[in-house]
Motif scaffolding. Structure first.
Motif, PDB file in Angstrom:
ATOM      1  N   LEU A 138      -5.854   9.146   0.178  1.00  0.00           N
ATOM      2  CA  LEU A 138      -5.783  10.009  -1.076  1.00  0.00           C
ATOM      3  C   LEU A 138      -5.080  11.069  -0.539  1.00  0.00           C
ATOM      4  CD1 LEU A 138      -6.879   9.938  -3.894  1.00  0.00           C
ATOM      5  CD2 LEU A 138      -9.156  10.806  -2.619  1.00  0.00           C
ATOM      6  N   SER A 139      -5.296  11.992   0.536  1.00  0.00           N
ATOM      7  CA  SER A 139      -4.868  13.193   0.789  1.00  0.00           C
ATOM      8  C   SER A 139      -3.267  13.140   0.797  1.00  0.00           C
ATOM      9  CB  SER A 139      -4.996  13.890   2.088  1.00  0.00           C
ATOM     10  OG  SER A 139      -6.607  13.919   2.042  1.00  0.00           O
ATOM     11  N   GLY A 140      -2.990  12.130   1.290  1.00  0.00           N
ATOM     12  CA  GLY A 140      -1.169  12.102   1.556  1.00  0.00           C
ATOM     13  C   GLY A 140      -0.647  11.759   0.264  1.00  0.00           C
ATOM     14  N   ILE A 141      -1.428  11.131  -0.974  1.00  0.00           N
ATOM     15  CA  ILE A 141      -0.862  10.918  -1.957  1.00  0.00           C
ATOM     16  C   ILE A 141      -0.815  12.214  -2.962  1.00  0.00           C
ATOM     17  CG2 ILE A 141      -1.771   9.860  -4.316  1.00  0.00           C
ATOM     18  CD1 ILE A 141      -2.589   7.687  -2.831  1.00  0.00           C
ATOM     19  N   VAL A 142      -1.603  13.074  -2.755  1.00  0.00           N
ATOM     20  CA  VAL A 142      -1.959  14.334  -3.437  1.00  0.00           C
ATOM     21  C   VAL A 142      -0.866  15.226  -2.793  1.00  0.00           C
ATOM     22  CG1 VAL A 142      -3.270  16.555  -3.833  1.00  0.00           C
ATOM     23  CG2 VAL A 142      -4.144  14.235  -4.250  1.00  0.00           C
ATOM     24  N   ILE A 143      -0.879  15.227  -1.494  1.00  0.00           N
ATOM     25  CA  ILE A 143       0.011  16.472  -0.979  1.00  0.00           C
ATOM     26  C   ILE A 143       1.530  16.374  -1.031  1.00  0.00           C
ATOM     27  CG2 ILE A 143       0.900  17.546   1.266  1.00  0.00           C
ATOM     28  CD1 ILE A 143      -2.094  16.785   2.279  1.00  0.00           C
ATOM     29  N   TYR A 144       1.949  14.758  -0.845  1.00  0.00           N
ATOM     30  CA  TYR A 144       3.398  14.592  -1.105  1.00  0.00           C
ATOM     31  C   TYR A 144       3.710  13.859  -2.313  1.00  0.00           C
ATOM     32  CZ  TYR A 144       2.735  15.205   3.924  1.00  0.00           C
ATOM     33  OH  TYR A 144       2.146  16.011   4.999  1.00  0.00           O
ATOM     34  N   ASP A 145       3.127  14.095  -3.396  1.00  0.00           N
ATOM     35  CA  ASP A 145       3.558  13.847  -4.755  1.00  0.00           C
ATOM     36  C   ASP A 145       3.559  12.310  -4.859  1.00  0.00           C
ATOM     37  OD1 ASP A 145       3.135  16.387  -5.378  1.00  0.00           O
ATOM     38  OD2 ASP A 145       5.118  16.814  -4.833  1.00  0.00           O
ATOM     39  N   ARG A 146       2.819  11.558  -4.286  1.00  0.00           N
ATOM     40  CA  ARG A 146       3.072   9.900  -4.378  1.00  0.00           C
ATOM     41  C   ARG A 146       2.146   9.247  -5.575  1.00  0.00           C
ATOM     42  NH1 ARG A 146       1.558   9.527   2.155  1.00  0.00           N
ATOM     43  NH2 ARG A 146       3.508   9.791   2.722  1.00  0.00           N
ATOM     44  N   PRO A 147       2.788   8.303  -5.967  1.00  0.00           N
ATOM     45  CA  PRO A 147       2.158   7.619  -7.178  1.00  0.00           C
ATOM     46  C   PRO A 147       0.538   7.117  -6.855  1.00  0.00           C
ATOM     47  CG  PRO A 147       3.896   5.988  -6.413  1.00  0.00           C
ATOM     48  CD  PRO A 147       3.912   7.437  -5.742  1.00  0.00           C
ATOM     49  N   ASP A 148      -0.019   7.147  -7.720  1.00  0.00           N
ATOM     50  CA  ASP A 148      -1.503   6.858  -7.477  1.00  0.00           C
ATOM     51  C   ASP A 148      -1.678   5.337  -6.788  1.00  0.00           C
ATOM     52  OD1 ASP A 148      -2.292   9.090  -8.437  1.00  0.00           O
ATOM     53  OD2 ASP A 148      -3.631   8.241 -10.069  1.00  0.00           O
ATOM     54  N   ASP A 149      -0.791   4.480  -7.140  1.00  0.00           N
ATOM     55  CA  ASP A 149      -0.835   3.065  -6.424  1.00  0.00           C
ATOM     56  C   ASP A 149       0.166   3.081  -5.233  1.00  0.00           C
ATOM     57  OD1 ASP A 149       1.819   3.254  -7.468  1.00  0.00           O
ATOM     58  OD2 ASP A 149       1.721   1.540  -8.640  1.00  0.00           O
ATOM     59  N   TYR A 150       0.307   4.159  -4.660  1.00  0.00           N
ATOM     60  CA  TYR A 150       1.059   4.175  -3.409  1.00  0.00           C
ATOM     61  C   TYR A 150       0.737   3.233  -2.348  1.00  0.00           C
ATOM     62  CZ  TYR A 150       3.438   5.980   0.876  1.00  0.00           C
ATOM     63  OH  TYR A 150       4.203   6.094   1.696  1.00  0.00           O
ATOM     64  N   VAL A 151      -0.582   3.204  -2.103  1.00  0.00           N
ATOM     65  CA  VAL A 151      -1.084   2.270  -1.088  1.00  0.00           C
ATOM     66  C   VAL A 151      -0.978   0.863  -1.548  1.00  0.00           C
ATOM     67  CG1 VAL A 151      -3.144   1.660   0.369  1.00  0.00           C
ATOM     68  CG2 VAL A 151      -2.732   3.895  -0.107  1.00  0.00           C
ATOM     69  N   GLN A 152      -1.408   0.502  -2.708  1.00  0.00           N
ATOM     70  CA  GLN A 152      -1.185  -0.716  -3.253  1.00  0.00           C
ATOM     71  C   GLN A 152       0.184  -1.486  -3.368  1.00  0.00           C
ATOM     72  OE1 GLN A 152      -2.727   1.687  -4.438  1.00  0.00           O
ATOM     73  NE2 GLN A 152      -4.796   1.157  -5.519  1.00  0.00           N
ATOM     74  N   THR A 153       1.135  -0.462  -3.512  1.00  0.00           N
ATOM     75  CA  THR A 153       2.577  -0.970  -3.515  1.00  0.00           C
ATOM     76  C   THR A 153       3.210  -0.581  -2.353  1.00  0.00           C
ATOM     77  OG1 THR A 153       3.247   1.166  -4.349  1.00  0.00           O
ATOM     78  CG2 THR A 153       2.744  -0.387  -5.916  1.00  0.00           C
ATOM     79  N   LEU A 154       2.509  -0.043  -1.019  1.00  0.00           N
ATOM     80  CA  LEU A 154       3.149   0.132   0.170  1.00  0.00           C
ATOM     81  C   LEU A 154       3.754  -1.219   0.728  1.00  0.00           C
ATOM     82  CD1 LEU A 154       3.610   2.376   2.034  1.00  0.00           C
ATOM     83  CD2 LEU A 154       1.491   2.071   3.152  1.00  0.00           C
ATOM     84  N   LYS A 155       3.458  -2.239   0.604  1.00  0.00           N
ATOM     85  CA  LYS A 155       3.923  -3.426   1.113  1.00  0.00           C
ATOM     86  C   LYS A 155       5.217  -3.637   0.645  1.00  0.00           C
ATOM     87  CE  LYS A 155       3.151  -8.525   1.502  1.00  0.00           C
ATOM     88  NZ  LYS A 155       4.725  -8.869   1.042  1.00  0.00           N
ATOM     89  N   ALA A 156       5.597  -3.496  -0.425  1.00  0.00           N
ATOM     90  CA  ALA A 156       6.772  -3.835  -1.304  1.00  0.00           C
ATOM     91  C   ALA A 156       7.935  -2.771  -0.835  1.00  0.00           C
ATOM     92  CB  ALA A 156       6.873  -3.660  -2.798  1.00  0.00           C
ATOM     93  N   ARG A 157       7.307  -1.410  -0.332  1.00  0.00           N
ATOM     94  CA  ARG A 157       8.160  -0.406   0.139  1.00  0.00           C
ATOM     95  C   ARG A 157       8.712  -0.668   1.444  1.00  0.00           C
ATOM     96  NH1 ARG A 157       7.256   4.132  -3.470  1.00  0.00           N
ATOM     97  NH2 ARG A 157       5.401   3.774  -4.554  1.00  0.00           N
ATOM     98  N   ILE A 158       7.683  -1.146   2.321  1.00  0.00           N
ATOM     99  CA  ILE A 158       7.917  -1.620   3.619  1.00  0.00           C
ATOM    100  C   ILE A 158       8.907  -2.795   3.697  1.00  0.00           C
ATOM    101  CG2 ILE A 158       6.986  -2.384   5.843  1.00  0.00           C
ATOM    102  CD1 ILE A 158       4.435  -0.681   4.990  1.00  0.00           C
ATOM    103  N   ASP A 159       8.624  -3.803   3.018  1.00  0.00           N
ATOM    104  CA  ASP A 159       9.390  -5.072   3.036  1.00  0.00           C
ATOM    105  C   ASP A 159      11.084  -4.509   2.452  1.00  0.00           C
ATOM    106  OD1 ASP A 159       7.443  -6.607   3.911  1.00  0.00           O
ATOM    107  OD2 ASP A 159       6.815  -7.296   1.851  1.00  0.00           O
TER     108      ASP A 159
END
Length: 944
Positions: free
Chosen positions: A866-887
């Motif tokens: 949650l801190s990473g999302i806030v600090i680095y201006d990531r979207p709220d679904d950043y973790v949920q969409t991380l798989k697609a970003r990594i792939d």
């Protein structure tokens, strides 16, 4: 389970006149235990909150069982168990990395050797195949090459430990508190001579004698049922022989009859007194009573010794007392960091007064109540991770033949009285002890000669003979596993479950972001400020961290000790800290006491007093800490490299320890701290992050009551200079002398784009393949192939601006120059003739994607995301969409990201070591212009 814990927590910390409320029920970890026909003990704990299983396998063999002249053998063998097995050649880590394992490692201690990993549920068969293959099919894979490799790695681990300040203390203490014929007389890592003497025949005999199924406990905790566990254990382990019975070392508690002492010298900045008593083994009533006693005597700010030595007499910068429980005998140890210029004899006299008063009168009721709260609150928090619960069950089984033994200790702690604690303390802490005074080394210091002169405690009569376990009638099953097929393939993986973020606002506009996590009855709150070490720019270096620390010292209405005592009574944890870009104040509260915990938290955040007495006390500790940093190789490098990389005009051109300089800290005053608070620690620069067992409807009104009327001061928030820095035009080498260091620390740096950059994931994956995982190129080269280091790698630190890319290797002294040369060769190769392969990229992608389900098991890990999302201006679904970003990363994008950063001609090197031995070879490498600097980064005359 959750309901039981919630009910427990609700009644756990109800305070009545400062006394702990009666709580009959002890938190439980439900388990099923059974034994296979071959003697393997299996323990199963169901926890279906995440699709992962913790695999923990404990062999009842440790360094206490080593024969004479074979010290370090149990630990060396632990390393060999990671070298591969007959049906899986090569490093043990590889299949687990691509399966997304977390918490994977092995450890050796006096009485056991354990191996553990947490894997996605679908990878459990692979994990059990691997564990059973090395248990039942190891010897054919271990040859002289493997032995020599791991011997070198272990010896560098020993050098690395001894290269740290106070790194030789434990070996000295053990030799002097336990008789020469006691199983605990030597430390687990052993002696260099004995490691050199270990033969292949020794290895094979050790395996044959101690690694049978009947000497082993397997714990499976997590998303599994007892029925599934039994079937899998029988399949993979049922054909492994029981092995010969292993004699059990018996408890031998032999306290010193008189007080003895000695002096040790080390590359340290501060005298340290270490005093040790021998006390009963774990599982005894006296050990539990002594655990409570040590908390009262030296368990934190409110403890008696801290109050006397740090607050009242100002003789020490820190003091602690703790119990180290082991199966055969335990130790109580007092550690005091003596304030600069203070005679250690004065410290010992003050300790004696406090100690004798405690032995005469025992603990006060409130002291004992707070110690009990700390025990129970810590236990509740420890229930979040399945790996933690697996370790608790395994320890109980291996040491006490009872996976639920922890219940007995918690019950004993709860029933303890001031009289029972006093009785145990009189019995054991009034006996003889051993005092080791560690002093800064002067010219001509010879650590090897000093260690060789240690005589130690002589052998004693009466050592109990080892006892064979009860005879068992064991049989083995016929294996149904065709191991010739190799490691089972993991073809499917569970989906990630991560809470959706919810947002709200307080009436003063502070944003609240919540991630619900209903696992244990705990709520964590973090107030995040855009500040950090970078906010020191234009101020005295260290201001941000120093101010943050003083927040937690006193308020307008409460002094430092009042705050500490209230936290203890509530079972709450409140802490403040800074990182490169942010400062944060955090609360970890049991839900049963969330209201008063939030009140205390708000008082700390909003009304810091910055009292003169607190500033002076913390200032002394801080300056002593900086001096200690300058004796620690890694800290030296982290202090000196960033200003060289960024330049002193940049906000990041500061020591990355965040501690500042002695001169700056010495000049700080309350006005400086109030100014920093005014500029940065204010509601219009804050966001509140919440994770845990709550809902937005529940937490928002509580937060609004605590912070909703907090108003911002006049003036704007200062801007930080996080500008872009050009790459260095040519490579540079900076050497820092650390005379007699057994190792050299190599740290080289480049500048990479911000964590917020679009290709940050591409660069992260490329870096992981190059030096960020165990099987990365850099680690496999310097550790597994050359065996010059215990570990080596590369890392990317997060930052809003350009972040540092660091190459790190602590190496044996005589391999300093060759190691630097190898690092440079690997860098040149990866952007030149030997680029990353598809397989290397795919391996890291697989590891990261498949580790996601097990990466957010705790509330703390959710809050970190949650801190990473806030600090680095990531979207709220950043973790949920991380798989697609990594792939979405491919070799081309990874190569491009790496090539844009990895410029060998721009490297800045900092190498810390004994310049008498390393300077000439390093200069001969022609890595770049060489300059000798001190621990502050200032030039010094080149050594001869």
């Amino acid at each position: 389970m959750k309901k039981r814990l919630a009910l427990l927590a609700a009644g756990l910390l109800a305070m009545a006149g400062g006394a702990l409320a009666d709580t009959a029920e002890v938190p439980g970890i439900a388990f099923t235990r059974f034994q296979l026909p071959n003697g393997l003990t299996v323990i199963v704990h169901e926890d279906h909150k995440a699709p992962v299983v913790a695999v923990s396998i404990w062999y009842h063999i440790g360094s206490a069982d080593e024969p004479a002249h074979k010290t370090g053998f149990a630990h060396l063998f632990e390393h060999l168990m990671f070298s591969g097995s007959e049906n899986h050649k090569g490093t043990y880590f590889q299949p687990f990395e691509v399966a997304g394992a977390t918490d994977m490692n092995g450890t050796t201690w006096f009485d056991r050797t354990n191996y553990f990993e947490t894997v996605p549920t679908t990878a459990l068969d692979m994990a059990l195949w691997m564990e059973s293959d090395r248990m039942g099919h190891l010897l054919g894979a271990i040859g002289q090459k493997e032995l020599d490799t791991q011997r070198g790695v272990v010896q560098n681990e020993k050098r690395q430990d001894e290269n740290e300040p106070y790194g030789r203390v434990d070996e000295n203490v053990l030799a002097n508190v336990y008789p020469a014929n006691h199983p605990y007389h030597h430390d687990t890592i052993g002696s260099m001579a004995d490691l050199d003497a270990a033969s292949l025949a020794d290895v094979k005999q050790w395996f044959h004698d101690n690694y049978g199924a009947a000497n082993t406990t397997l714990v499976l905790a997590g998303d599994i049922t007892p029925e599934q566990a039994r079937a899998k254990a029988e399949t993979y382990f049922g054909d492994i022989p029981a092995g010969p019975p292993v004699p059990r070392q018996q408890p031998w508690v032999l306290p010193l009859t008189t007080d003895t002492r000695s002096v040790q010298h080390d590359q340290v900045a501060q005298t340290r007194i270490v005093r040790t008593w021998v006390v009963p083994q774990l599982g005894t009533d006296d050990a539990v009573q002594l655990d409570l006693a040590t908390t009262v005597l030296g368990g934190g700010k409110t403890s008696r010794l801290y109050q006397r030595l740090v607050y009242q007499d100002k003789l020490a910068d820190d003091v602690s007392v703790g119990l180290s429980p082991f199966a055969l005998s335990s130790r109580v140890q007092l550690t005091v960091d003596v304030k600069q210029g203070v005679d250690p004899a004065r410290v010992e006299a003050a300790v004696a007064q406090v100690w004798n008063d405690f032995l005469a009168n025992g603990p006060a009721d409130d002291e004992l109540a707070r110690a009990k709260v700390a025990n129970r609150a810590g236990f509740i928090r420890g229930l979040e991770k399945v790996s933690g619960k697996a370790a608790i069950l395994a320890e109980g089984q291996v040491y006490r033949n009872d996976p639920g033994a922890y219940r007995k200790d918690l019950d004993r702690s709860e029933r303890a009285t001031a009289a029972s604690v006093l009785a145990a303390s009189k019995k054991w802490l009034g006996k003889g002890s051993y005092t080791l005074t560690v002093m800064p080394a002067g010219p001509g210091f010879d650590p090897a000669a000093e260690d060789k002169a240690v005589v130690g405690r002589p052998a004693a009569d009466g050592r109990p003979a080892p006892v064979l376990p009860p005879a068992g009638h064991y049989t083995v099953a016929t294996s149904t596993v065709d191991r010739a097929l190799g490691v089972p393939k993991v073809t499917s993986f569970p989906s990630l479950s991560f809470p959706g973020l919810q947002r709200g606002k307080l009436r003063n506009g502070i944003e609240v972001v919540l991630a619900e996590r209903h696992t244990i009855p705990v709520t964590q709150v973090q107030i995040l400020f855009d500040a950090g070490y970078a906010a020191d720019q234009g101020r005295k270096l260290g201001t941000a961290s120093f101010t943050s620390t003083l927040l937690n010292e006193s308020t307008a209405d409460l002094d430092s000790v009042d705050i500490a005592r209230r936290k203890e009574r509530l079972g709450a944890m409140i802490g403040s800290s800074c990182s490169l870009d942010t400062c944060a104040v955090a609360l970890n509260a049991l839900n049963s006491e969330l209201g008063p915990s939030l009140d205390l938290f708000a008082d700390v955040v909003r009304h810091p007093a910055f009292k003169a007495a607190d500033i002076e006390r913390v200032r002394g500790q801080w300056i002593a800490g900086i001096a200690q940093e300058k004796t620690d190789p890694t800290s030296i490098a982290l202090r000196t490299l960033p200003p060289l990389l960024y330049g002193k005009a940049h906000a990041y051109g500061i020591p990355f320890t965040g501690s500042g300089t002695e001169k700056a800290i010495a000049s700080l005053n309350a006005g400086d701290l109030k100014a920093f608070q005014h500029d940065y620690l204010r509601p219009d620069n804050a966001r509140i992050l919440v994770a845990g067992d709550t809902t937005l409807a529940q937490i928002l009104p509580r937060l609004d009551a605590a912070f909703g009327d907090w108003t911002s001061p006049p003036g704007t928030i200062p801007a930080k200079n996080i500008g872009t820095v050009a790459a260095q035009a040519k490579p540079r080498v900076f050497l820092v002398n650390r005379t007699d260091a057994p190792q050299s620390l190599i740290l080289a740096g480049l500048l990479a784009p911000s964590t917020k950059a679009k290709n940050a994931i591409d660069l992260g994956i490329a870096n992981a393949a190059f030096g960020g995982t165990f099987t990365s190129r850099l680690n496999m080269n310097l550790r597994e192939q050359k065996r010059w280091a215990y570990g080596a790698g590369s890392m990317l630190s997060d930052a809003k601006g350009q972040r540092p890319m660091l190459f790190y290797a602590p190496v044996q002294t005589d391999k300093t120059a060759p190691s630097a040369e190898e690092i440079l060769k690997e860098i040149r190769a990866v952007i030149g003739p030997k680029p990353l392969t598809d397989a290397e990229i795919a391996k890291v992608q697989a590891q990261r994607v498949r580790a996601l389900p097990g990466s957010f098991e705790t509330t703390a890990s959710v809050l970190s995301a949650l801190s990473g999302i806030v600090i680095y201006d990531r979207p709220d679904d950043y973790v949920q969409t991380l798989k697609a970003r990594i792939d979405g990363v491919n070799r081309g994008s990874a190569e491009a990201a790496l090539s844009a950063v990895m410029h060998p001609g721009s490297l800045t090197w900092v190498i810390v070591g004994d310049l008498r031995k390393i300077e000439a070879p390093v200069r001969a490498l022609n890595l770049g212009e060489v300059q000798v600097i001190d621990g502050d980064g200032d030039p010094v005359k080149a050594s001869r």
